[in-house]
Motif scaffolding. Structure first.
Motif, PDB file in Angstrom:
ATOM      1  N   GLU A 117      32.167  43.760  39.966  1.00 27.98           N
ATOM      2  CA  GLU A 117      32.264  44.928  39.678  1.00 27.98           C
ATOM      3  C   GLU A 117      33.534  45.003  40.366  1.00 27.98           C
ATOM      4  OE1 GLU A 117      33.515  47.533  36.584  1.00 27.98           O
ATOM      5  OE2 GLU A 117      32.342  45.877  37.077  1.00 27.98           O
ATOM      6  N   GLY A 118      33.122  44.897  42.343  1.00 24.61           N
ATOM      7  CA  GLY A 118      34.527  45.088  42.986  1.00 24.61           C
ATOM      8  C   GLY A 118      35.532  44.084  42.872  1.00 24.61           C
ATOM      9  N   ILE A 119      34.726  42.623  42.822  1.00 23.21           N
ATOM     10  CA  ILE A 119      36.010  41.256  42.956  1.00 23.21           C
ATOM     11  C   ILE A 119      36.716  41.202  41.771  1.00 23.21           C
ATOM     12  CG2 ILE A 119      34.638  39.958  42.305  1.00 23.21           C
ATOM     13  CD1 ILE A 119      35.623  38.134  44.559  1.00 23.21           C
ATOM     14  N   THR A 120      36.419  41.575  40.489  1.00 25.30           N
ATOM     15  CA  THR A 120      36.947  41.731  39.054  1.00 25.30           C
ATOM     16  C   THR A 120      38.393  43.001  39.340  1.00 25.30           C
ATOM     17  OG1 THR A 120      35.340  41.110  37.856  1.00 25.30           O
ATOM     18  CG2 THR A 120      36.716  42.186  37.162  1.00 25.30           C
ATOM     19  N   ASP A 121      37.656  44.051  40.091  1.00 28.55           N
ATOM     20  CA  ASP A 121      38.643  44.967  39.816  1.00 28.55           C
ATOM     21  C   ASP A 121      39.869  44.274  40.472  1.00 28.55           C
ATOM     22  OD1 ASP A 121      37.163  46.762  38.594  1.00 28.55           O
ATOM     23  OD2 ASP A 121      36.472  48.191  40.488  1.00 28.55           O
ATOM     24  N   ALA A 122      39.586  43.815  42.180  1.00 26.71           N
ATOM     25  CA  ALA A 122      41.194  43.454  42.470  1.00 26.71           C
ATOM     26  C   ALA A 122      41.602  41.793  41.501  1.00 26.71           C
ATOM     27  CB  ALA A 122      40.206  42.624  43.668  1.00 26.71           C
ATOM     28  N   VAL A 123      41.068  41.600  41.082  1.00 22.15           N
ATOM     29  CA  VAL A 123      41.162  39.866  40.618  1.00 22.15           C
ATOM     30  C   VAL A 123      41.910  40.604  39.657  1.00 22.15           C
ATOM     31  CG1 VAL A 123      41.405  37.706  39.018  1.00 22.15           C
ATOM     32  CG2 VAL A 123      39.716  38.572  41.013  1.00 22.15           C
ATOM     33  N   LEU A 124      41.652  41.926  38.317  1.00 21.65           N
ATOM     34  CA  LEU A 124      42.140  42.082  37.401  1.00 21.65           C
ATOM     35  C   LEU A 124      42.616  43.568  37.083  1.00 21.65           C
ATOM     36  CD1 LEU A 124      40.016  41.367  34.698  1.00 21.65           C
ATOM     37  CD2 LEU A 124      41.657  39.802  35.501  1.00 21.65           C
ATOM     38  N   ASP A 125      43.779  43.550  38.993  1.00 20.60           N
ATOM     39  CA  ASP A 125      44.014  44.778  39.500  1.00 20.60           C
ATOM     40  C   ASP A 125      45.438  45.678  38.540  1.00 20.60           C
ATOM     41  OD1 ASP A 125      45.553  47.157  40.260  1.00 20.60           O
ATOM     42  OD2 ASP A 125      45.340  46.431  42.491  1.00 20.60           O
ATOM     43  N   PRO A 126      45.726  46.142  38.045  1.00 21.50           N
ATOM     44  CA  PRO A 126      46.584  46.818  36.816  1.00 21.50           C
ATOM     45  C   PRO A 126      47.666  46.883  37.504  1.00 21.50           C
ATOM     46  CG  PRO A 126      45.442  48.009  36.682  1.00 21.50           C
ATOM     47  CD  PRO A 126      43.942  47.416  36.988  1.00 21.50           C
ATOM     48  N   GLU A 127      47.355  47.330  38.989  1.00 19.91           N
ATOM     49  CA  GLU A 127      49.382  47.184  39.475  1.00 19.91           C
ATOM     50  C   GLU A 127      49.745  46.060  39.907  1.00 19.91           C
ATOM     51  OE1 GLU A 127      50.702  50.006  40.796  1.00 19.91           O
ATOM     52  OE2 GLU A 127      48.569  50.753  39.696  1.00 19.91           O
ATOM     53  N   VAL A 128      48.838  44.703  39.288  1.00 16.90           N
ATOM     54  CA  VAL A 128      49.563  43.065  40.567  1.00 16.90           C
ATOM     55  C   VAL A 128      49.965  42.445  39.053  1.00 16.90           C
ATOM     56  CG1 VAL A 128      48.799  41.164  41.315  1.00 16.90           C
ATOM     57  CG2 VAL A 128      47.592  43.682  42.195  1.00 16.90           C
ATOM     58  N   VAL A 129      49.155  42.684  37.766  1.00 18.56           N
ATOM     59  CA  VAL A 129      48.458  41.894  36.683  1.00 18.56           C
ATOM     60  C   VAL A 129      49.433  42.300  35.815  1.00 18.56           C
ATOM     61  CG1 VAL A 129      47.374  39.838  37.307  1.00 18.56           C
ATOM     62  CG2 VAL A 129      46.107  42.229  36.183  1.00 18.56           C
ATOM     63  N   PHE A 130      49.672  41.850  33.699  1.00 14.63           N
ATOM     64  CA  PHE A 130      49.600  42.501  32.875  1.00 14.63           C
ATOM     65  C   PHE A 130      50.872  43.373  33.238  1.00 14.63           C
ATOM     66  CE2 PHE A 130      45.222  42.263  32.768  1.00 14.63           C
ATOM     67  CZ  PHE A 130      45.096  40.924  32.620  1.00 14.63           C
ATOM     68  N   ALA A 131      51.907  43.288  34.050  1.00 14.22           N
ATOM     69  CA  ALA A 131      52.996  43.708  34.162  1.00 14.22           C
ATOM     70  C   ALA A 131      53.983  43.964  33.075  1.00 14.22           C
ATOM     71  CB  ALA A 131      54.042  44.243  35.408  1.00 14.22           C
ATOM     72  N   ASP A 132      53.913  42.905  32.362  1.00 17.76           N
ATOM     73  CA  ASP A 132      54.776  42.327  30.570  1.00 17.76           C
ATOM     74  C   ASP A 132      54.394  42.380  29.492  1.00 17.76           C
ATOM     75  OD1 ASP A 132      52.758  40.757  31.176  1.00 17.76           O
ATOM     76  OD2 ASP A 132      53.716  38.819  31.190  1.00 17.76           O
ATOM     77  N   VAL A 133      53.215  44.119  29.762  1.00 16.60           N
ATOM     78  CA  VAL A 133      53.190  44.140  28.526  1.00 16.60           C
ATOM     79  C   VAL A 133      52.881  45.624  28.678  1.00 16.60           C
ATOM     80  CG1 VAL A 133      51.857  41.692  27.164  1.00 16.60           C
ATOM     81  CG2 VAL A 133      50.277  44.036  29.437  1.00 16.60           C
ATOM     82  N   ASP A 134      52.504  45.893  27.043  1.00 19.47           N
ATOM     83  CA  ASP A 134      52.544  47.664  27.852  1.00 19.47           C
ATOM     84  C   ASP A 134      50.968  48.318  28.255  1.00 19.47           C
ATOM     85  OD1 ASP A 134      50.444  47.618  25.188  1.00 19.47           O
ATOM     86  OD2 ASP A 134      52.445  48.110  23.893  1.00 19.47           O
ATOM     87  N   ALA A 135      50.684  49.349  27.995  1.00 14.01           N
ATOM     88  CA  ALA A 135      48.955  50.189  28.639  1.00 14.01           C
ATOM     89  C   ALA A 135      48.665  49.331  27.635  1.00 14.01           C
ATOM     90  CB  ALA A 135      49.652  51.568  28.755  1.00 14.01           C
TER      91      ALA A 135
END
Length: 285
Positions: free
Chosen positions: A166-184
């Motif tokens: 859960e912890g490493i998944t949170d880090a890899v898929l951090d919404p502050e870092v990825v998915f900035a090109d799509v809506d919420a």
């Protein structure tokens, strides 16, 4: 999800030293059809290529590989070192097992790294090469300003030690870092889908990147790549800066660079129309 993804129970398997790999065949049955081999990146598996499968199933014979530890493939062997070499050997075994001739090899991120080395070391097994946000070297050094520094790597390894998958998944898929090109809403949808794949892979598989693959330096191999190469670079992705693709463009003999304007790291899923169009043009050129 952009389309109906593959299901793990659709996988076929090939025994390889120390385990077995899962693969999926879809698309045109015509033996004269072009062949595309798709290799996912961290923390995903073959299911993540749903938009590419939907688009290319009417255009090509498609082969999707679950790297060792991901999807329906077996776990990484105990105490494995040289994970990139292991993945390359598995990929070679699959291409030879299926008798594929001059396929287009597509690799994303960590699998883009695998694909670069594979094309350099197995030129007879690759017809064309396409790399989406891949790099020959994922850690910074005095002569390489791109990628993770020690603090950046520790962010992921510490997350794994403290919070498990859960912890490493949170880090890899951090919404502050990825998915900035799509809506919420789209970011949440993709995040939930990718989290499922990450959880399926597990901590040890993901650490295979941060503790092993990220130590590779394959820059010296790049001049050996003979295959025509398409480099796709997300302009706002933080994991692999566009400078990496510019470097690859000048180091690989027959390479062309396509920048993906306004695209984040997972561009194949967030900007599939653009990525698919570029790949289709490259496949048929």
């Amino acid at each position: 999800m952009p389309a109906t993804p593959l299901s793990l129970d659709q996988a076929r398997h090939l025994d390889v030293p120390g385990g077995r790999i899962a693969y999926y065949e879809t698309g045109l049955p015509d033996p004269a059809a072009p062949v595309v081999v798709w290799v996912h990146g961290l923390p995903l598996d073959s299911r993540s290529w749903a938009a590419q499968r939907e688009f290319f199933d009417t255009r090509a014979r498609n082969v999707f590989l679950d790297l060792r530890g991901y999807g329906a493939s077996s776990e990484l062997p105990p105490d494995v070192t040289g994970v990139t070499a292991l993945y390359g050997a598995d990929l070679a075994a699959l291409i030879q097992h299926l008798g594929l001739t001059a396929p287009l090899l597509v690799g994303f991120a960590s699998a883009g790294h695998v694909a670069l080395r594979f094309a350099a070391e197995h030129p007879c097994l690759v017809g064309k090469l396409a790399v989406i946000n891949g790099s020959p070297k994922f850690r910074r050094s005095a002569d390489w300003p791109y990628g993770f520094d020690e603090e950046g790597i520790a962010r992921f390894t510490d997350a794994a030690a403290e919070g498990g998958i859960e912890g490493i998944t949170d880090a890899v898929l951090d919404p502050e870092v990825v998915f900035a090109d799509v809506d919420a809403a789209r970011a949440a949808e993709l995040g939930a889908w990718f989290r499922e794949m990450s959880h399926n892979a597990g901590v040890r598989t993901l650490l295979g990147f941060f503790e092993d693959i990220s130590l590779d330096d394959d820059r010296a191999l790049l001049p050996a790549i003979e295959a025509p190469t398409l480099l796709m670079a997300s302009t706002i992705g933080q994991e692999v800066p566009t400078g990496v693709s510019l470097y690859l463009r000048t180091t690989i003999a027959d390479a062309r660079l396509a920048e993906l304007p306004g695209a984040d790291h997972f561009a194949f899923a967030t900007c599939p129309d653009l990525v698919n169009s570029l790949l289709d043009s490259f496949l048929t050129s």
